[in-house]
Structures are given as structure tokens and as C-alpha cells.
Write a protein that holds these residues in place. Structure first.
Motif, PDB file in Angstrom:
ATOM      1  N   ILE A 180       8.607  10.837  32.525  1.00 42.06           N
ATOM      2  CA  ILE A 180       9.573  10.707  31.440  1.00 42.06           C
ATOM      3  C   ILE A 180      10.234  12.059  31.195  1.00 42.06           C
ATOM      4  N   ARG A 181      11.535  12.054  31.067  1.00 39.06           N
ATOM      5  CA  ARG A 181      12.282  13.275  30.833  1.00 39.06           C
ATOM      6  C   ARG A 181      12.882  13.208  29.432  1.00 39.06           C
ATOM      7  N   PRO A 182      12.370  13.980  28.484  1.00 42.83           N
ATOM      8  CA  PRO A 182      12.872  13.930  27.108  1.00 42.83           C
ATOM      9  C   PRO A 182      14.371  14.231  27.040  1.00 42.83           C
ATOM     10  N   VAL A 183      15.020  13.622  26.089  1.00 43.04           N
ATOM     11  CA  VAL A 183      16.445  13.873  25.860  1.00 43.04           C
ATOM     12  C   VAL A 183      16.553  15.043  24.884  1.00 43.04           C
ATOM     13  N   GLU A 184      16.945  16.191  25.394  1.00 40.55           N
ATOM     14  CA  GLU A 184      17.025  17.400  24.584  1.00 40.55           C
ATOM     15  C   GLU A 184      18.464  17.589  24.105  1.00 40.55           C
ATOM     16  N   SER A 233      14.444   8.178  30.190  1.00 42.80           N
ATOM     17  CA  SER A 233      14.167   8.779  28.878  1.00 42.80           C
ATOM     18  C   SER A 233      12.860   8.303  28.257  1.00 42.80           C
ATOM     19  N   GLY A 234      12.246   7.273  28.800  1.00 50.45           N
ATOM     20  CA  GLY A 234      11.009   6.747  28.229  1.00 50.45           C
ATOM     21  C   GLY A 234      10.487   5.588  29.041  1.00 50.45           C
ATOM     22  N   ASN A 235       9.490   4.900  28.468  1.00 49.35           N
ATOM     23  CA  ASN A 235       8.984   3.682  29.123  1.00 49.35           C
ATOM     24  C   ASN A 235       9.001   2.476  28.183  1.00 49.35           C
ATOM     25  N   ALA A 264       6.883   6.906  20.522  1.00 55.11           N
ATOM     26  CA  ALA A 264       6.914   8.246  21.117  1.00 55.11           C
ATOM     27  C   ALA A 264       7.563   8.255  22.490  1.00 55.11           C
ATOM     28  N   THR A 265       7.573   7.104  23.144  1.00 55.46           N
ATOM     29  CA  THR A 265       8.150   7.020  24.494  1.00 55.46           C
ATOM     30  C   THR A 265       9.222   5.930  24.555  1.00 55.46           C
ATOM     31  N   ALA A 266       9.912   5.739  23.451  1.00 56.45           N
ATOM     32  CA  ALA A 266      10.967   4.722  23.397  1.00 56.45           C
ATOM     33  C   ALA A 266      12.123   5.091  24.323  1.00 56.45           C
ATOM     34  N   PHE A 294      10.276  -0.679  22.713  1.00 56.20           N
ATOM     35  CA  PHE A 294      10.853   0.203  21.701  1.00 56.20           C
ATOM     36  C   PHE A 294      12.099   0.913  22.234  1.00 56.20           C
ATOM     37  N   PHE A 295      13.113   0.988  21.356  1.00 55.19           N
ATOM     38  CA  PHE A 295      14.337   1.719  21.656  1.00 55.19           C
ATOM     39  C   PHE A 295      14.640   2.663  20.500  1.00 55.19           C
ATOM     40  N   ASP A 296      15.028   3.869  20.845  1.00 53.27           N
ATOM     41  CA  ASP A 296      15.350   4.886  19.838  1.00 53.27           C
ATOM     42  C   ASP A 296      16.852   5.106  19.799  1.00 53.27           C
ATOM     43  N   PHE A 297      17.470   4.597  18.747  1.00 54.48           N
ATOM     44  CA  PHE A 297      18.904   4.787  18.513  1.00 54.48           C
ATOM     45  C   PHE A 297      19.039   5.436  17.141  1.00 54.48           C
TER      46      PHE A 297
END
Length: 220
Positions: A19-23, A147-149, A154-156, A204-207
Motif C-alpha cells: 500500500i502506498r499512502p496518499v501524501e 492507495s489501500g486494500n 486505516a487502509t481504505a 472502506f473508502f476514504d473521501f
């Protein structure tokens, strides 16, 4: 056939476990520095011209970097209902026109790219030009997948449009039934019926505002 084309890279994408965080700040700096090759207008021109050398890192900048562009609006109307109705009526030219209208102001619209390619393939399956839209769609989709799984807050998966949640769930993961949505801040949590490509009962989705520039969140 079209669904198979879109999911051709499922096994490959699922193999990308890192997973590569979105910075946000790093992306902001990279897409707004005119001295860099990652300056957004340069990347966008390569994207529009279907540059085959674009990497996953560059697709991530194109997708997530779009929130720092003047045309970005988090509640963008992507004309999904109109395009879907036109497709059901076999009005492929109308679908194309609607998709092009969306892409003119929102070049990273997964919804418009999907319908644009679908209409072209249905109108003339011997015309290979639809593949460039599939390539763009898959590139942006893979940016989201990196961006996640989706297995927890935490991994959305990070998305910049709510509609993209459904693109990932339905068109990529094959989740069709039993979808219900609830808020688990800062994420949308969907209770789902597991599919062959996703065996969890939730996704999970992070918007959230952590992806939306401060200057824009203040004006909402």
C-alpha cells in the motif's frame, strides 16, 4: 467481453500488496512546481494523448493531483444516469457526446472514460481506438487500488469522487448485491456481499477532507 477487458489486470493488481499512502503535501508540491516534469499540465497532456510510458506513480499524480487544479469540484456531475439511459437505448453517439462533455471539464472521470469506451466498442467492435480509453481507465483505477486494500478505515481506498467508490466495487471487484452505506469517520463503510475478487463483508473508502485542499474546503 467489455467486462473481461476491464478486469484483465485483476490478478496483476491484486498481486500489488504494498500500500502506498496518499501524501497530500508531496503531491501538491510535485504537481504545482513548474520546474518539474510532474507539473500537472505536463502530466495531463501526456494522459490526454494516451502516452503509453505513463507509470503508476504518474497515474497517482494525475488522479490525486487533480484536486489541486482549478476545475476540480468534489460534487462534479458525471452524467452517469444520462449515459446509462443512452446506452440502454443503444444511442452510442449520444453516450459519446455526453462522455466527451464530462471529460472536457473532468479528464479523470472514471465514469465518463468507462462509458466512452463502452459506447465505442458497441458502435464498432472492430475499431481499436476504444482501447486508449480503457488504458486511461485502468491507469486511474490502479492508482486508487494502490492507495489501500479497503479492509478497514486505516487502509481504505482513497477516492476523489464518491462515484469512484462504485467504479471500484462494481466494475473491478464485481460486488453487485447487498450494498448498504454508513459513515465510519473519516470513511464510507459499505456492507456488501463478497465477490470472487473480494471476500470481505465490508469495504472502506476514504473521501474525506484530508484529500481536499484547505482553500477549497473553506469555500464549500
Amino acid at each position: 467481453i467489455f467486462y473481461c477487458l476491464l478486469t484483465l489486470l485483476v490478478a496483476q493488481a491484486n498481486a500489488q500488496t504494498r500500500i502506498r499512502p496518499v501524501e497530500r503535501q508531496a503531491i501538491d508540491n510535485m504537481v504545482n512546481d513548474v520546474s518539474l516534469t510532474t507539473f500537472y499540465p505536463i502530466l495531463l497532456q501526456r494522459f490526454k494523448s494516451s502516452d503509453p510510458t505513463l507509470t503508476l506513480s504518474e497515474y497517482r499524480l494525475i488522479y490525486y493531483g487533480y484536486i489541486f487544479q482549478p476545475n476540480y469540484s468534489y460534487n462534479s456531475n458525471q452524467r452517469k444516469k444520462q449515459m446509462k439511459m443512452a446506452m440502454q437505448a443503444d444511442e452510442y453517439q449520444k453516450v459519446t457526446e455526453l462522455a466527451d462533455e464530462v471529460l472536457e471539464t473532468n479528464p479523470v472521470s472514471l465514469t465518463a472514460l468507462y462509458f466512452r469506451a463502452y459506447a465505442m466498442l458497441n458502435a464498432n467492435e472492430n475499431d481499436p481506438s476504444y482501447k486508449k480509453y480503457i488504458k486511461k481507465y485502468n491507469g486511474l483505477r490502479d492508482a486508487i487500488l494502490s492507495s489501500g486494500n479497503g479492509k478497514g478505515s486505516a487502509t481504505a481506498f482513497k477516492t476523489i469522487y464518491f462515484e469512484d467508490d462504485y467504479e471500484i466495487m462494481h466494475r473491478y471487484l464485481g460486488i453487485e448485491h447487498g450494498v448498504s452505506r454508513s459513515l465510519q469517520y473519516p470513511c464510507d463503510r459499505f456492507s456488501i456481499t463478497p465477490s470472487g475478487n473480494y471476500n470481505e463483508a465490508e469495504i472502506f473508502f476514504d473521501f474525506s477532507d484530508n484529500l481536499i485542499p484547505v482553500k477549497k474546503s473553506r469555500t464549500r
